[in-house]
Design a protein around this motif. Structure first.
Motif, PDB file in Angstrom:
ATOM      1  N   ALA A  59       0.867  -1.155   0.030  1.00  0.00           N
ATOM      2  CA  ALA A  59      -0.208  -0.082  -0.050  1.00  0.00           C
ATOM      3  C   ALA A  59       0.759   0.998  -0.051  1.00  0.00           C
ATOM      4  O   ALA A  59       0.507   2.147  -0.807  1.00  0.00           O
ATOM      5  CB  ALA A  59      -0.810  -0.104   1.261  1.00  0.00           C
ATOM      6  N   ASP A  60       1.921   1.097   0.715  1.00  0.00           N
ATOM      7  CA  ASP A  60       2.787   2.394   0.786  1.00  0.00           C
ATOM      8  C   ASP A  60       3.711   2.514  -0.539  1.00  0.00           C
ATOM      9  O   ASP A  60       3.636   3.729  -1.074  1.00  0.00           O
ATOM     10  CB  ASP A  60       3.919   2.249   1.916  1.00  0.00           C
ATOM     11  CG  ASP A  60       4.894   3.326   2.082  1.00  0.00           C
ATOM     12  OD1 ASP A  60       4.271   4.586   2.253  1.00  0.00           O
ATOM     13  OD2 ASP A  60       6.196   3.020   1.548  1.00  0.00           O
ATOM     14  N   TYR A  61       4.063   1.375  -1.256  1.00  0.00           N
ATOM     15  CA  TYR A  61       4.654   1.399  -2.550  1.00  0.00           C
ATOM     16  C   TYR A  61       3.658   2.091  -3.533  1.00  0.00           C
ATOM     17  O   TYR A  61       4.069   2.924  -4.370  1.00  0.00           O
ATOM     18  CB  TYR A  61       5.158   0.251  -3.069  1.00  0.00           C
ATOM     19  CG  TYR A  61       5.892   0.104  -4.132  1.00  0.00           C
ATOM     20  CD1 TYR A  61       7.209   0.376  -4.157  1.00  0.00           C
ATOM     21  CD2 TYR A  61       5.219  -0.001  -5.607  1.00  0.00           C
ATOM     22  CE1 TYR A  61       7.807   0.363  -5.395  1.00  0.00           C
ATOM     23  CE2 TYR A  61       6.037   0.072  -6.420  1.00  0.00           C
ATOM     24  CZ  TYR A  61       7.237   0.281  -6.417  1.00  0.00           C
ATOM     25  OH  TYR A  61       7.984  -0.022  -7.676  1.00  0.00           O
ATOM     26  N   GLU A  62       2.381   1.827  -3.357  1.00  0.00           N
ATOM     27  CA  GLU A  62       1.352   2.233  -4.361  1.00  0.00           C
ATOM     28  C   GLU A  62       1.154   3.533  -4.137  1.00  0.00           C
ATOM     29  O   GLU A  62       0.925   4.460  -5.172  1.00  0.00           O
ATOM     30  CB  GLU A  62       0.180   1.368  -4.362  1.00  0.00           C
ATOM     31  CG  GLU A  62       0.092   0.191  -4.909  1.00  0.00           C
ATOM     32  CD  GLU A  62      -1.113  -0.541  -5.052  1.00  0.00           C
ATOM     33  OE1 GLU A  62      -2.138  -0.449  -4.111  1.00  0.00           O
ATOM     34  OE2 GLU A  62      -1.634  -1.242  -5.829  1.00  0.00           O
ATOM     35  N   ARG A  63       1.058   4.273  -2.835  1.00  0.00           N
ATOM     36  CA  ARG A  63       0.947   5.497  -2.441  1.00  0.00           C
ATOM     37  C   ARG A  63       2.069   6.360  -3.339  1.00  0.00           C
ATOM     38  O   ARG A  63       1.784   7.417  -3.608  1.00  0.00           O
ATOM     39  CB  ARG A  63       0.836   5.839  -1.152  1.00  0.00           C
ATOM     40  CG  ARG A  63      -0.477   5.745  -0.676  1.00  0.00           C
ATOM     41  CD  ARG A  63      -0.666   6.348   0.739  1.00  0.00           C
ATOM     42  NE  ARG A  63       0.307   5.605   1.810  1.00  0.00           N
ATOM     43  CZ  ARG A  63       0.139   4.430   2.490  1.00  0.00           C
ATOM     44  NH1 ARG A  63      -0.932   3.657   2.189  1.00  0.00           N
ATOM     45  NH2 ARG A  63       0.997   3.931   3.149  1.00  0.00           N
ATOM     46  N   ARG A  64       3.379   5.977  -3.090  1.00  0.00           N
ATOM     47  CA  ARG A  64       4.669   6.643  -3.777  1.00  0.00           C
ATOM     48  C   ARG A  64       4.751   6.418  -5.103  1.00  0.00           C
ATOM     49  O   ARG A  64       5.123   7.356  -5.908  1.00  0.00           O
ATOM     50  CB  ARG A  64       5.804   6.107  -2.960  1.00  0.00           C
ATOM     51  CG  ARG A  64       5.565   6.628  -1.610  1.00  0.00           C
ATOM     52  CD  ARG A  64       6.729   5.983  -0.718  1.00  0.00           C
ATOM     53  NE  ARG A  64       7.065   4.626  -0.722  1.00  0.00           N
ATOM     54  CZ  ARG A  64       8.003   3.892  -1.232  1.00  0.00           C
ATOM     55  NH1 ARG A  64       8.857   4.266  -2.098  1.00  0.00           N
ATOM     56  NH2 ARG A  64       7.934   2.304  -1.094  1.00  0.00           N
ATOM     57  N   LYS A  65       4.408   5.149  -5.627  1.00  0.00           N
ATOM     58  CA  LYS A  65       4.784   5.079  -7.129  1.00  0.00           C
ATOM     59  C   LYS A  65       3.523   4.520  -8.117  1.00  0.00           C
ATOM     60  O   LYS A  65       3.791   4.732  -9.358  1.00  0.00           O
ATOM     61  CB  LYS A  65       5.671   3.744  -7.275  1.00  0.00           C
ATOM     62  CG  LYS A  65       6.937   3.724  -6.308  1.00  0.00           C
ATOM     63  CD  LYS A  65       8.019   4.684  -6.743  1.00  0.00           C
ATOM     64  CE  LYS A  65       9.217   4.581  -6.117  1.00  0.00           C
ATOM     65  NZ  LYS A  65      10.221   5.217  -6.653  1.00  0.00           N
ATOM     66  N   GLY A  66       2.442   4.559  -7.593  1.00  0.00           N
ATOM     67  CA  GLY A  66       1.307   4.087  -8.397  1.00  0.00           C
ATOM     68  C   GLY A  66       0.876   2.731  -8.379  1.00  0.00           C
ATOM     69  O   GLY A  66       1.399   1.852  -7.452  1.00  0.00           O
ATOM     70  N   LEU A  67      -0.056   2.225  -8.922  1.00  0.00           N
ATOM     71  CA  LEU A  67      -0.775   1.067  -8.919  1.00  0.00           C
ATOM     72  C   LEU A  67       0.110   0.013  -9.167  1.00  0.00           C
ATOM     73  O   LEU A  67       1.005   0.175 -10.232  1.00  0.00           O
ATOM     74  CB  LEU A  67      -2.100   1.185  -9.769  1.00  0.00           C
ATOM     75  CG  LEU A  67      -3.250   1.869  -9.150  1.00  0.00           C
ATOM     76  CD1 LEU A  67      -4.403   1.566 -10.170  1.00  0.00           C
ATOM     77  CD2 LEU A  67      -3.615   1.388  -7.977  1.00  0.00           C
TER      78      LEU A  67
END
Length: 94
Positions: A59-67
């Motif tokens: 979830a953190d990765y998606e917030r920073r980099k996208g889906l």
């Protein structure tokens, strides 16, 4: 909550009180017996914690980099499992 010097799966055993539905407890006993009850519950809790930690990371990765595609998420789960199985370690649960 106090600071604990251990990560998930580390440290001496500590006694805790646990309430389960009787049907669940009996199903565990039938599957593994009384002697392995605690080990079974410990393994289940550690799997859940590992899943939650990975979900938080993704979830953190998606917030920073996208889906992240479902295929990429599955690959991340496999890599995560392999990495921690090899190392015999878990990330901090904090």
């Amino acid at each position: 909550m106090s600071e604990v010097p251990y990560s998930v799966g580390e440290g001496p055993a500590t006694r805790v009180s646990l309430s389960l539905p009787e049907g669940t407890a009996e199903a565990i006993r039938r599957r593994v017996g009384d002697r392995e009850f605690s080990a079974f519950v410990t393994a289940a809790v550690e799997r859940e914690l590992r899943g939650q930690i990975l979900d938080e990371y993704l979830a953190d990765y998606e917030r920073r980099k996208g889906l992240i595609s479902e295929r990429e998420q599955e690959r991340a789960r496999r890599l995560f499992d392999e990495a921690f199985a090899e190392e015999g370690q878990w990330p901090d649960a904090s």
